[in-house]
Write a protein that holds these residues in place. Structure first.
Motif, PDB file in Angstrom:
ATOM      1  N   LEU A 183      -2.767   1.825  -5.194  1.00 14.52           N
ATOM      2  CA  LEU A 183      -2.899   3.043  -4.400  1.00 14.52           C
ATOM      3  C   LEU A 183      -2.128   2.918  -3.095  1.00 14.52           C
ATOM      4  CD1 LEU A 183      -6.779   3.497  -4.663  1.00 14.52           C
ATOM      5  CD2 LEU A 183      -5.042   4.642  -6.044  1.00 14.52           C
ATOM      6  N   ARG A 184      -1.567   4.023  -2.665  1.00 14.65           N
ATOM      7  CA  ARG A 184      -1.019   4.082  -1.312  1.00 14.65           C
ATOM      8  C   ARG A 184      -2.193   4.242  -0.353  1.00 14.65           C
ATOM      9  NH1 ARG A 184       2.768   9.093  -1.995  1.00 14.65           N
ATOM     10  NH2 ARG A 184       0.835   9.676  -2.992  1.00 14.65           N
ATOM     11  N   VAL A 185      -1.962   3.954   0.900  1.00 12.61           N
ATOM     12  CA  VAL A 185      -3.028   4.063   1.905  1.00 12.61           C
ATOM     13  C   VAL A 185      -3.570   5.490   1.949  1.00 12.61           C
ATOM     14  CG1 VAL A 185      -3.589   3.852   4.350  1.00 12.61           C
ATOM     15  CG2 VAL A 185      -2.148   2.125   3.248  1.00 12.61           C
ATOM     16  N   SER A 186      -2.705   6.469   1.846  1.00 14.50           N
ATOM     17  CA  SER A 186      -3.163   7.863   1.891  1.00 14.50           C
ATOM     18  C   SER A 186      -4.069   8.195   0.705  1.00 14.50           C
ATOM     19  CB  SER A 186      -1.964   8.817   1.932  1.00 14.50           C
ATOM     20  OG  SER A 186      -1.147   8.654   0.791  1.00 14.50           O
ATOM     21  N   ASP A 187      -3.766   7.639  -0.469  1.00 17.77           N
ATOM     22  CA  ASP A 187      -4.617   7.878  -1.646  1.00 17.77           C
ATOM     23  C   ASP A 187      -5.974   7.196  -1.479  1.00 17.77           C
ATOM     24  OD1 ASP A 187      -2.560   9.317  -2.897  1.00 17.77           O
ATOM     25  OD2 ASP A 187      -1.701   7.490  -3.746  1.00 17.77           O
ATOM     26  N   ALA A 188      -5.967   5.974  -0.961  1.00 17.12           N
ATOM     27  CA  ALA A 188      -7.219   5.252  -0.719  1.00 17.12           C
ATOM     28  C   ALA A 188      -8.054   5.996   0.320  1.00 17.12           C
ATOM     29  CB  ALA A 188      -6.936   3.831  -0.251  1.00 17.12           C
ATOM     30  N   ALA A 189      -7.404   6.532   1.339  1.00 18.84           N
ATOM     31  CA  ALA A 189      -8.120   7.277   2.379  1.00 18.84           C
ATOM     32  C   ALA A 189      -8.847   8.480   1.778  1.00 18.84           C
ATOM     33  CB  ALA A 189      -7.148   7.730   3.467  1.00 18.84           C
TER      34      ALA A 189
ATOM     35  N   GLN B 290      -8.023  -4.739  10.374  1.00 21.32           N
ATOM     36  CA  GLN B 290      -9.185  -5.569  10.692  1.00 21.32           C
ATOM     37  C   GLN B 290      -9.569  -6.492   9.539  1.00 21.32           C
ATOM     38  OE1 GLN B 290     -12.511  -3.267  12.378  1.00 21.32           O
ATOM     39  NE2 GLN B 290     -11.008  -1.652  12.793  1.00 21.32           N
ATOM     40  N   GLY B 291      -8.914  -6.322   8.394  1.00 26.86           N
ATOM     41  CA  GLY B 291      -9.214  -7.155   7.235  1.00 26.86           C
ATOM     42  C   GLY B 291     -10.455  -6.711   6.483  1.00 26.86           C
ATOM     43  N   ILE B 292     -10.897  -5.500   6.722  1.00 27.58           N
ATOM     44  CA  ILE B 292     -12.111  -5.002   6.080  1.00 27.58           C
ATOM     45  C   ILE B 292     -11.814  -4.466   4.677  1.00 27.58           C
ATOM     46  CG2 ILE B 292     -13.939  -3.266   6.227  1.00 27.58           C
ATOM     47  CD1 ILE B 292     -13.752  -3.643   9.318  1.00 27.58           C
ATOM     48  N   ILE B 293     -10.744  -3.716   4.539  1.00 25.89           N
ATOM     49  CA  ILE B 293     -10.353  -3.179   3.235  1.00 25.89           C
ATOM     50  C   ILE B 293      -9.373  -4.146   2.573  1.00 25.89           C
ATOM     51  CG2 ILE B 293      -9.119  -1.317   2.052  1.00 25.89           C
ATOM     52  CD1 ILE B 293     -10.192   0.608   4.142  1.00 25.89           C
ATOM     53  N   PRO B 294      -9.664  -4.568   1.325  1.00 29.40           N
ATOM     54  CA  PRO B 294      -8.752  -5.477   0.626  1.00 29.40           C
ATOM     55  C   PRO B 294      -7.430  -4.773   0.325  1.00 29.40           C
ATOM     56  CG  PRO B 294     -10.502  -4.736  -0.858  1.00 29.40           C
ATOM     57  CD  PRO B 294     -10.828  -4.209   0.505  1.00 29.40           C
ATOM     58  N   HIS B 295      -6.329  -5.473   0.551  1.00 21.82           N
ATOM     59  CA  HIS B 295      -5.016  -4.865   0.353  1.00 21.82           C
ATOM     60  C   HIS B 295      -3.976  -5.941   0.053  1.00 21.82           C
ATOM     61  CE1 HIS B 295      -5.012  -6.211   4.495  1.00 21.82           C
ATOM     62  NE2 HIS B 295      -3.692  -6.225   4.436  1.00 21.82           N
ATOM     63  N   THR B 296      -2.804  -5.483  -0.303  1.00 28.20           N
ATOM     64  CA  THR B 296      -1.679  -6.377  -0.523  1.00 28.20           C
ATOM     65  C   THR B 296      -0.431  -5.708   0.027  1.00 28.20           C
ATOM     66  OG1 THR B 296      -0.554  -7.721  -2.172  1.00 28.20           O
ATOM     67  CG2 THR B 296      -1.139  -5.505  -2.846  1.00 28.20           C
ATOM     68  N   ARG B 297       0.551  -6.508   0.354  1.00 33.09           N
ATOM     69  CA  ARG B 297       1.820  -5.958   0.827  1.00 33.09           C
ATOM     70  C   ARG B 297       2.871  -6.164  -0.248  1.00 33.09           C
ATOM     71  NH1 ARG B 297       2.413  -4.374   6.098  1.00 33.09           N
ATOM     72  NH2 ARG B 297       0.650  -4.867   7.418  1.00 33.09           N
TER      73      ARG B 297
ATOM     74  N   ARG C 128      -0.325  -1.707  -0.177  1.00 34.35           N
ATOM     75  CA  ARG C 128      -0.912  -1.119  -1.375  1.00 34.35           C
ATOM     76  C   ARG C 128      -2.314  -1.683  -1.567  1.00 34.35           C
ATOM     77  NH1 ARG C 128       2.505   2.062  -0.663  1.00 34.35           N
ATOM     78  NH2 ARG C 128       4.267   2.535  -2.000  1.00 34.35           N
ATOM     79  N   ILE C 129      -3.148  -0.880  -2.185  1.00 37.03           N
ATOM     80  CA  ILE C 129      -4.533  -1.263  -2.428  1.00 37.03           C
ATOM     81  C   ILE C 129      -4.762  -1.206  -3.930  1.00 37.03           C
ATOM     82  CG2 ILE C 129      -6.940  -0.612  -2.009  1.00 37.03           C
ATOM     83  CD1 ILE C 129      -5.396   0.811   0.592  1.00 37.03           C
TER      84      ILE C 129
ATOM     85  N   GLU D  29     -10.017  -3.410  -7.002  1.00 35.91           N
ATOM     86  CA  GLU D  29     -10.551  -4.191  -5.879  1.00 35.91           C
ATOM     87  C   GLU D  29     -11.282  -3.280  -4.895  1.00 35.91           C
ATOM     88  OE1 GLU D  29      -7.610  -6.624  -3.993  1.00 35.91           O
ATOM     89  OE2 GLU D  29      -7.142  -7.686  -5.849  1.00 35.91           O
ATOM     90  N   LEU D  30     -10.736  -2.101  -4.674  1.00 40.10           N
ATOM     91  CA  LEU D  30     -11.370  -1.146  -3.766  1.00 40.10           C
ATOM     92  C   LEU D  30     -12.719  -0.694  -4.333  1.00 40.10           C
ATOM     93  CD1 LEU D  30     -11.153   0.497  -1.154  1.00 40.10           C
ATOM     94  CD2 LEU D  30     -10.013   2.286  -2.479  1.00 40.10           C
TER      95      LEU D  30
END
Length: 56
Positions: free
Chosen positions: A4-10, A26-33, A39-40, A44-45
């Motif tokens: 997911l893109r950040v906007s889609d996750a939002a 802040q490291g709260i939402i799991p993500h990858t670069r 991207r998320i 995992e989300l």
């Protein structure tokens, strides 16, 4: 594995894009670069949300 893109996750989280980026920083939402993009992994989300939003 769905990315997911950040906007889609939002949208899924019902948060603003800015708040979502803040939680990522802040490291709260799991993500990858990938390259320069954040991207998320959707699975995992979903796991993160099922655990009540707690990182391990």
């Amino acid at each position: 594995m769905e990315l997911l893109r950040v906007s889609d996750a939002a949208k899924l989280l019902r948060l603003s894009v800015n708040k979502t980026y803040s939680l990522i920083r802040q490291g709260i939402i799991p993500h990858t670069r990938i390259g320069g993009s954040i991207r998320i992994v959707k699975e995992e989300l979903e796991t993160f949300l099922k655990k009540g939003g707690e990182r391990q």
